[in-house]
Write an enzyme that holds these catalytic residues in place. Structure first.
Site, PDB file in Angstrom:
ATOM      1  N   ASP A  54       0.819  -1.220   0.000  1.00  0.00           N
ATOM      2  CA  ASP A  54       0.000   0.000   0.000  1.00  0.00           C
ATOM      3  C   ASP A  54       0.852   1.269   0.000  1.00  0.00           C
ATOM      4  O   ASP A  54       2.052   1.218   0.247  1.00  0.00           O
ATOM      5  CB  ASP A  54      -0.873   0.010   1.260  1.00  0.00           C
ATOM      6  CG  ASP A  54      -2.157  -0.751   1.052  1.00  0.00           C
ATOM      7  OD1 ASP A  54      -2.489  -1.066  -0.112  1.00  0.00           O
ATOM      8  OD2 ASP A  54      -2.840  -1.047   2.048  1.00  0.00           O
TER       9      ASP A  54
ATOM     10  N   TYR B  16       7.270  -9.973   6.899  1.00  0.00           N
ATOM     11  CA  TYR B  16       7.050  -8.542   7.102  1.00  0.00           C
ATOM     12  C   TYR B  16       7.600  -8.135   8.463  1.00  0.00           C
ATOM     13  O   TYR B  16       7.531  -8.917   9.416  1.00  0.00           O
ATOM     14  CB  TYR B  16       5.544  -8.232   7.108  1.00  0.00           C
ATOM     15  CG  TYR B  16       4.902  -8.167   5.750  1.00  0.00           C
ATOM     16  CD1 TYR B  16       4.917  -6.989   5.019  1.00  0.00           C
ATOM     17  CD2 TYR B  16       4.256  -9.272   5.216  1.00  0.00           C
ATOM     18  CE1 TYR B  16       4.299  -6.922   3.770  1.00  0.00           C
ATOM     19  CE2 TYR B  16       3.649  -9.217   3.960  1.00  0.00           C
ATOM     20  CZ  TYR B  16       3.678  -8.033   3.248  1.00  0.00           C
ATOM     21  OH  TYR B  16       3.076  -7.957   2.027  1.00  0.00           O
TER      22      TYR B  16
END
Lengths: 247, 247
Positions: A54, A112
Site C-alpha cells: 500500500d 514482514y
C-alpha cells in the site's frame, strides 16, 4: 529467445502511491516499468511482483520478475535499472530466473516487519519508517499475545473489509515475534501469505494490548471471532516493511 | 522577569536551507523562531544556537537558548513547541538555563558524527543520512590516518576558503575515531570547536585514504601544510550530524 529475470527491489514507500501501477499517481510498478521501457527502446515490459504494497509501505526485499529478449549480464542489468530509477527505489539483486519461476505464484514464505517507535517524542530520522506511539507499551504483554498468531488460522478478524479478494482467509504464520531494540519494538511475521492489511491490523491490536486497552488473552479470542470489529484499528502504513520473500 | 531557556533540538536537515535564518528559505532557526513567536502572541523571540549547520546537515543534539517572560514548566514548553513545529524538527529536551548560560559562548565540547555508507548500491532508507561511497574503503587505513587529527593543531588545511571568520585556525580535537558497523563507516570527532566545513573536509580526505588515492601518512602532512588544496573535496552534507554539545 525470451528470458525471465528475477529482481529484488528495495523502496522507501513514503513518496509512492503504493506498488501497483495507477494512471495518474507515482507507483513502484510504474517507475520500474518506465525504466524497463527505456532499456527496451520504447517496448512496454510488464512486471509481476510477489504481491502489492500500500501507499507509504516500504520494502527491503520485494521480488519481481519480467520477461525480456535482451541479454546484458546481471551487473549491467542492475546498473542500467538503478541509473534510470529515482533514488527511493533500488534494484539490490537481479539474475536470470530458474525455469518455471513466477514472482507471485512461486512464493513459499513472506516476511514482514512492523516498526513501532515507543518514545515520548517522534524521532526526526525515523519518522517515515515507524509508527510512533508516545504512551508506554509493555513489551512482555505483547510478547505473550503475539504467540497466539502462530499456526494455521482463519484470519478474517485481521483482514480489511475493503478487500476485494474472494476465497478463504486461512493462512499459516510460521513465526510471530516481538523484539525490543532500545526505544523500538519490532514485530516480525513470517507466513505462507497475508491478507489485505493483515499485518497492520495485527500491529494495531498488539499496540492496544501493550498499552492495556486490550488484554494479552484477547488475541486468541479476537482470532476465533473472525470479526474485524473485534480487532483494533489498522496501524500506520509507515511502520510496515516487506522484508523478505522466499521461494 | 526574564528567564533563559535551554533546549536540545534534533532535526533532519534534508529539507532545510541550513540552520541560520534567511529571508526566503526554510531554516531551522526560522522555524523555531516562528513557533516561539506564536507562543509569545506575536512577540518576536530571538534564539541563539551552539553554532550553525549547513544545508542538508542534520542534528541530534543541537543546543539553543532564548529569553522569555513566559512560565509554563518544561513539559509544557516541549509540548507547545513540538505541536507547532513541522515533524522534521523536534525539541527533545527543554529546561530553565543556569545563571550565565549561553548556547554559543558556554560550549565546552562539540561532537560530530559523519556517516559513510560503503556498499555497491545506495540504501533507500539511509540515503538522506549518509554519504554513499560505492567503491571499497579499507577501514584500517582510515583508522590509522584518523589518529593524526587528535590533539591541538592549526586546521587551516581543513577549513573552507569561503569562511568569513577571522582569527586563528587552531582547534583541539579530543577524539577522532572511525568505527565500522556492517556496511557503514562512522567517523566521530569530539573537539573544542570546529572550523567551517572542517568535518566534511576531514571526511573527504579520510575517504580518499580509505580508497587508496591518498596514504594514511598523508594526513599528518596535509595538516602540517595548512593548505586547503592539499586536503580532499568536501564530503556531502547529508553524511554529517551534529551529535552532542557539552557545556
Amino acid at each position: 529467445m525470451t528470458q525471465r529475470m528475477k529482481a529484488t527491489v528495495s523502496y522507501d514507500g513514503t513518496h509512492f502511491s503504493g506498488f501497483q501501477v495507477q494512471e495518474k499517481n507515482r507507483t513502484v510498478q510504474g517507475e520500474l516499468e518506465k525504466a524497463l521501457m527505456k532499456i527496451h527502446k520504447g517496448q512496454p515490459i510488464r512486471i509481476q511482483a510477489s504481491g502489492r504494497t500500500d501507499a507509504g509501505v516500504h520494502a527491503r526485499g520485494q521480488v519481481i520478475h519480467f520477461d525480456t529478449e535482451l541479454r546484458m549480464g546481471d551487473y549491467n542489468w542492475r546498473k542500467a535499472l538503478n541509473t534510470l530509477l529515482a533514488d527511493d527505489v533500488r534494484i539490490t539483486d537481479i539474475t536470470e530466473a530458474e525455469e518455471g519461476f513466477h514472482a507471485r505464484y512461486s512464493v513459499k514464505r513472506k516476511q514482514y516487519k512492523y516498526f513501532v517507535h515507543n518514545a515520548p517524542e517522534q524521532d526526526v530520522f525515523k519518522r517515515h519508517y515507524v509508527h510512533h506511539v508516545p504512551y508506554q507499551l509493555e513489551t512482555s504483554r505483547i510478547q505473550q499475545a503475539i504467540k497466539a498468531i502462530e499456526g494455521t488460522h482463519d484470519f478474517s478478524a485481521f483482514c480489511s473489509a475493503r478487500t476485494g479478494v474472494k476465497g478463504d482467509k486461512i493462512r499459516t504464520i510460521y513465526g510471530a515475534v516481538c523484539e525490543k531494540q532500545e526505544d523500538m519494538l519490532v514485530f516480525t511475521f513470517t507466513g505462507s501469505g497475508f491478507l489485505y492489511n493483515m499485518v497492520r491490523i495485527l500491529a494495531g491490536t498488539l499496540i492496544d494490548i501493550g498499552n492495556g486497552r486490550k488484554e494479552p488473552e484477547d488475541m486468541a479470542r479476537i482470532l476465533a471471532s473472525k470479526d474485524r470489529h473485534e480487532a483494533s484499528k489498522t496501524a500506520a502504513a509507515s511502520g510496515l516493511c516487506l522484508w523478505k520473500v522466499d521461494y
